[in-house]
Design a protein around this motif. Structure first.
Motif, PDB file in Angstrom:
ATOM      1  N   GLN A 145       0.840  -1.182   0.000  1.00  0.00           N
ATOM      2  CA  GLN A 145       0.000   0.000   0.000  1.00  0.00           C
ATOM      3  C   GLN A 145       0.881   1.240   0.000  1.00  0.00           C
ATOM      4  OE1 GLN A 145      -3.417   0.138   2.802  1.00  0.00           O
ATOM      5  NE2 GLN A 145      -2.625  -1.794   3.597  1.00  0.00           N
ATOM      6  N   PRO A 146       0.489   2.288  -0.717  1.00  0.00           N
ATOM      7  CA  PRO A 146       1.242   3.548  -0.645  1.00  0.00           C
ATOM      8  C   PRO A 146       1.252   4.085   0.782  1.00  0.00           C
ATOM      9  CG  PRO A 146      -0.281   3.567  -2.505  1.00  0.00           C
ATOM     10  CD  PRO A 146      -0.614   2.354  -1.692  1.00  0.00           C
ATOM     11  N   GLY A 147       2.416   4.547   1.210  1.00  0.00           N
ATOM     12  CA  GLY A 147       2.549   5.102   2.547  1.00  0.00           C
ATOM     13  C   GLY A 147       2.776   4.068   3.629  1.00  0.00           C
ATOM     14  N   TRP A 148       2.835   2.793   3.272  1.00  0.00           N
ATOM     15  CA  TRP A 148       3.019   1.717   4.253  1.00  0.00           C
ATOM     16  C   TRP A 148       4.298   0.948   3.963  1.00  0.00           C
ATOM     17  CZ3 TRP A 148      -0.695  -0.411   7.969  1.00  0.00           C
ATOM     18  CH2 TRP A 148      -1.834   0.391   8.129  1.00  0.00           C
ATOM     19  N   THR A 149       4.889   0.411   5.030  1.00  0.00           N
ATOM     20  CA  THR A 149       5.945  -0.597   4.920  1.00  0.00           C
ATOM     21  C   THR A 149       5.304  -1.954   5.163  1.00  0.00           C
ATOM     22  OG1 THR A 149       7.633   0.941   5.746  1.00  0.00           O
ATOM     23  CG2 THR A 149       8.139  -1.418   5.857  1.00  0.00           C
ATOM     24  N   SER A 150       5.606  -2.919   4.312  1.00  0.00           N
ATOM     25  CA  SER A 150       4.980  -4.243   4.400  1.00  0.00           C
ATOM     26  C   SER A 150       6.056  -5.306   4.560  1.00  0.00           C
ATOM     27  CB  SER A 150       4.143  -4.529   3.155  1.00  0.00           C
ATOM     28  OG  SER A 150       3.166  -3.516   2.958  1.00  0.00           O
ATOM     29  N   TRP A 151       5.755  -6.309   5.370  1.00  0.00           N
ATOM     30  CA  TRP A 151       6.707  -7.403   5.595  1.00  0.00           C
ATOM     31  C   TRP A 151       5.989  -8.743   5.570  1.00  0.00           C
ATOM     32  CZ3 TRP A 151       6.249 -10.921   9.624  1.00  0.00           C
ATOM     33  CH2 TRP A 151       7.269 -11.893   9.690  1.00  0.00           C
ATOM     34  N   GLY A 152       6.675  -9.764   5.051  1.00  0.00           N
ATOM     35  CA  GLY A 152       6.159 -11.120   5.075  1.00  0.00           C
ATOM     36  C   GLY A 152       6.863 -11.977   4.052  1.00  0.00           C
ATOM     37  N   ASN A 153       6.665 -13.284   4.164  1.00  0.00           N
ATOM     38  CA  ASN A 153       7.306 -14.180   3.193  1.00  0.00           C
ATOM     39  C   ASN A 153       6.481 -14.342   1.915  1.00  0.00           C
ATOM     40  OD1 ASN A 153       5.225 -15.777   4.146  1.00  0.00           O
ATOM     41  ND2 ASN A 153       6.493 -17.572   4.579  1.00  0.00           N
ATOM     42  N   GLU A 154       5.302 -13.677   1.856  1.00  0.00           N
ATOM     43  CA  GLU A 154       4.514 -13.610   0.626  1.00  0.00           C
ATOM     44  C   GLU A 154       4.075 -12.161   0.377  1.00  0.00           C
ATOM     45  OE1 GLU A 154       2.370 -17.849  -0.056  1.00  0.00           O
ATOM     46  OE2 GLU A 154       1.388 -16.558   1.412  1.00  0.00           O
ATOM     47  N   VAL A 155       4.923 -11.227   0.740  1.00  0.00           N
ATOM     48  CA  VAL A 155       4.543  -9.824   0.759  1.00  0.00           C
ATOM     49  C   VAL A 155       4.177  -9.285  -0.626  1.00  0.00           C
ATOM     50  CG1 VAL A 155       6.881  -8.906   0.485  1.00  0.00           C
ATOM     51  CG2 VAL A 155       5.192  -7.622   1.813  1.00  0.00           C
ATOM     52  N   LEU A 156       4.642  -9.934  -1.694  1.00  0.00           N
ATOM     53  CA  LEU A 156       4.325  -9.479  -3.051  1.00  0.00           C
ATOM     54  C   LEU A 156       3.240 -10.315  -3.728  1.00  0.00           C
ATOM     55  CD1 LEU A 156       7.956  -8.819  -4.391  1.00  0.00           C
ATOM     56  CD2 LEU A 156       6.320  -7.142  -3.498  1.00  0.00           C
ATOM     57  N   LYS A 157       2.678 -11.246  -3.011  1.00  0.00           N
ATOM     58  CA  LYS A 157       1.774 -12.239  -3.615  1.00  0.00           C
ATOM     59  C   LYS A 157       0.676 -11.609  -4.468  1.00  0.00           C
ATOM     60  CE  LYS A 157      -1.228 -16.142  -2.421  1.00  0.00           C
ATOM     61  NZ  LYS A 157      -0.545 -17.116  -3.288  1.00  0.00           N
ATOM     62  N   PHE A 158      -0.077 -10.663  -3.903  1.00  0.00           N
ATOM     63  CA  PHE A 158      -1.197 -10.079  -4.622  1.00  0.00           C
ATOM     64  C   PHE A 158      -0.793  -8.875  -5.464  1.00  0.00           C
ATOM     65  CE2 PHE A 158      -3.687 -11.846  -0.841  1.00  0.00           C
ATOM     66  CZ  PHE A 158      -3.860 -13.067  -1.471  1.00  0.00           C
ATOM     67  N   GLN A 159       0.527  -8.640  -5.580  1.00  0.00           N
ATOM     68  CA  GLN A 159       1.037  -7.632  -6.508  1.00  0.00           C
ATOM     69  C   GLN A 159       1.419  -8.262  -7.838  1.00  0.00           C
ATOM     70  OE1 GLN A 159       0.076  -5.048  -3.832  1.00  0.00           O
ATOM     71  NE2 GLN A 159       0.998  -4.337  -5.725  1.00  0.00           N
ATOM     72  N   HIS A 160       1.208  -9.561  -7.979  1.00  0.00           N
ATOM     73  CA  HIS A 160       1.538 -10.254  -9.225  1.00  0.00           C
ATOM     74  C   HIS A 160       0.777  -9.608 -10.373  1.00  0.00           C
ATOM     75  CE1 HIS A 160       2.007 -13.421 -12.213  1.00  0.00           C
ATOM     76  NE2 HIS A 160       2.917 -13.980 -11.439  1.00  0.00           N
ATOM     77  N   VAL A 161       1.477  -9.369 -11.482  1.00  0.00           N
ATOM     78  CA  VAL A 161       0.893  -8.625 -12.595  1.00  0.00           C
ATOM     79  C   VAL A 161      -0.337  -9.325 -13.171  1.00  0.00           C
ATOM     80  CG1 VAL A 161       2.325  -9.690 -14.395  1.00  0.00           C
ATOM     81  CG2 VAL A 161       1.499  -7.320 -14.677  1.00  0.00           C
TER      82      VAL A 161
END
Length: 472
Positions: free
Chosen positions: A446-462
């Motif tokens: 999310q804009p303005g947020w720091t995100s952490w996790g072992n699947e942190v990009l999962k739902f950013q898949h193109v």
């Protein structure tokens, strides 16, 4: 705005609108050609990407968006700038029918229930087992009895508050009644296939050698193309400080990074780069992978024990008066653990308990409200970090409202497993507008947020997005 309606009971949210208001725009270049009206069709971030391969075989390439100039290419020509916008696939929020219809639920109740389940004493139900002649007596365990008692306490709150918000949604047209002909014409949703297993990538990264001198640095994606190794990725928080979306490629899979966002891709054993980030956070949202029987059976994702969750270094990450929000299942064991053990161990005081209520596009609960199995709601436990000595907020001129109890967040859920609704807009009156925000166990950015996790990009898949037509 993701908030469609706000009443005293809570909020009706449009999760899809929240995602699509993010500036998912990519700058890309088309090379000018001498031939009339002919352009190369390759996108700049694809045509110029450089992969780096480690000894473990993991490939990672970071590609930054380009500036708005028209640079010359090697042949003396130049590029024309185009902008491509991405939107989240709307069919992933197309929930037209309840997952279990009330009629089916009622039939199951009539065939199974022999006594009232909610009179506060232990009950027995005689059920017939298909394929067997004898009947078996099933006794509810203490956890099930506790869940029934809890549901009795909050049932009216969930029902009355949800109906108020749903009625407003129907009046405004955000929610709409479905006709039988529309329902028959619905098609099954084909979900994108993400072939890059991010959690496995995190496991592989543990075997990479450490570069201690780099641990206190962040990776800022700049305007010119950048290629870094996967070793750099797992040792740094990655930042996209620009106003445009950028693309990251991992093992051949592309992920969109929204503007003004940052992330750390790692598991709980490799959180040190986040601690070295030299930031403390005014809001921390946690969505732990809770342990339960269905997770054990399905092996869909790894889970953490209560002891492991307790070891998350919240005291080191939290700023004074930090607001902590933890997503929790309806299992009473987990609720008690948060309130009686987890929050006290972090010096966090419980201030409110909210609920996320999941509905269809026509305003029905996705599960029957009184289902003895799955419920159409989940919980959020909100707390404030307590200091030994009372400290003011970072900006003494900022006034935030006290957090009310028993609020509802009503929304149509994403069909992707564990894609939680955004909390930024429902929390805005209770947090600093210019604060630092962190989400743990995140699966999107999310804009303005720091995100952490072992699947942190999962739902950013193109593949979860649709690319609209480009424009100059």
């Amino acid at each position: 705005m993701s908030v469609v309606h706000q009443l005293s009971a809570g909020w009706l949210l449009d999760h899809l609108s929240f995602i699509n208001k993010i500036n998912y725009q990519l700058h890309q270049h088309h090379e000018r050609c001498c031939r009339k009206k002919e352009f190369t069709t390759s996108v700049h971030f694809e045509s110029l990407q450089m992969d780096s391969v480690s000894s473990s075989g993991v490939c990672a390439a970071f590609i930054a968006s380009d500036s708005s100039t028209k640079p010359e290419n090697d042949d003396g020509g130049n590029y024309e700038m185009f902008t491509r916008k991405f939107v989240f696939r709307p069919e992933l929020f197309d929930v037209t029918k309840p997952y279990i219809t009330p009629a089916v639920h009622k039939e199951c109740q009539q065939s199974n229930e022999k006594e009232d389940l909610m009179n506060g004493v232990k009950k027995e139900i005689s059920i017939s087992i298909i394929g067997k002649k004898r009947k078996r007596c099933v006794v509810f365990n203490q956890g099930e009895l506790d869940a029934m008692e809890y549901h009795t306490k909050i049932r009216e709150l969930i029902l009355d508050g949800s109906l108020q918000l749903i009625q407003e949604g129907l009046k405004s047209g955000f929610l709409y009644p479905l006709f039988e002909k529309q329902d028959k014409g619905s098609k099954p949703i084909t979900l994108p296939l993400d072939t890059c297993n991010l959690s496995e990538l995190c496991e592989m990264a543990k075997h990479l050698p450490s570069l201690n001198e780099m641990e206190h640095q962040t990776l800022q994606l700049v305007e010119e193309d950048t290629s870094v190794t996967e070793q750099d990725l797992f040792l740094r928080v990655v930042e996209n400080n620009s106003s445009f979306t950028k693309v990251i490629t991992l093992m051949g899979q592309k992920y969109l990074l929204p503007p003004k966002s940052s992330f750390l891709l790692s598991d709980i054993s490799c959180m040190q780069p986040l601690l070295n980030y030299r930031k403390t956070f005014d809001v921390i949202v946690i969505d732990p992978p809770w342990q339960n029987k269905s997770v054990k059976r399905s092996n869909r994702y790894s889970y953490l024990s209560p002891l492991q969750i307790k070891q998350i270094p919240i005291p080191k990450l939290a700023a004074p008066n930090c607001l902590l929000v933890t997503w929790v299942t309806n299992r009473q064991k987990h609720l008690r653990f948060i309130k009686e053990e987890l929050y006290p161990s972090w010096s966090v005081e419980v201030v409110a308990e909210w609920h996320w209520v999941k509905i269809t596009n026509s305003g029905e609960f996705v599960f029957p409200l009184d289902s003895p199995h799955k419920k159409p709601y989940e919980g959020l436990i909100l707390g404030r970090v307590q200091e030994k000595t009372a400290l003011p907020l970072r900006n003494a001129d900022v006034n935030v409202l006290p957090i009310p109890d028993h609020k509802l967040i009503v929304s149509v859920p994403c069909t992707l497993h564990s894609h939680k609704p955004p909390l930024a807009e429902v929390l805005k009156d209770y947090i600093k507008p210019d604060g630092e925000y962190l989400e743990l166990f995140a699966r999107n950015l999310q804009p303005g947020w720091t995100s952490w996790g072992n699947e942190v990009l999962k739902f950013q898949h193109v593949d979860y997005f649709i690319a609209l037509e480009s424009g100059s």
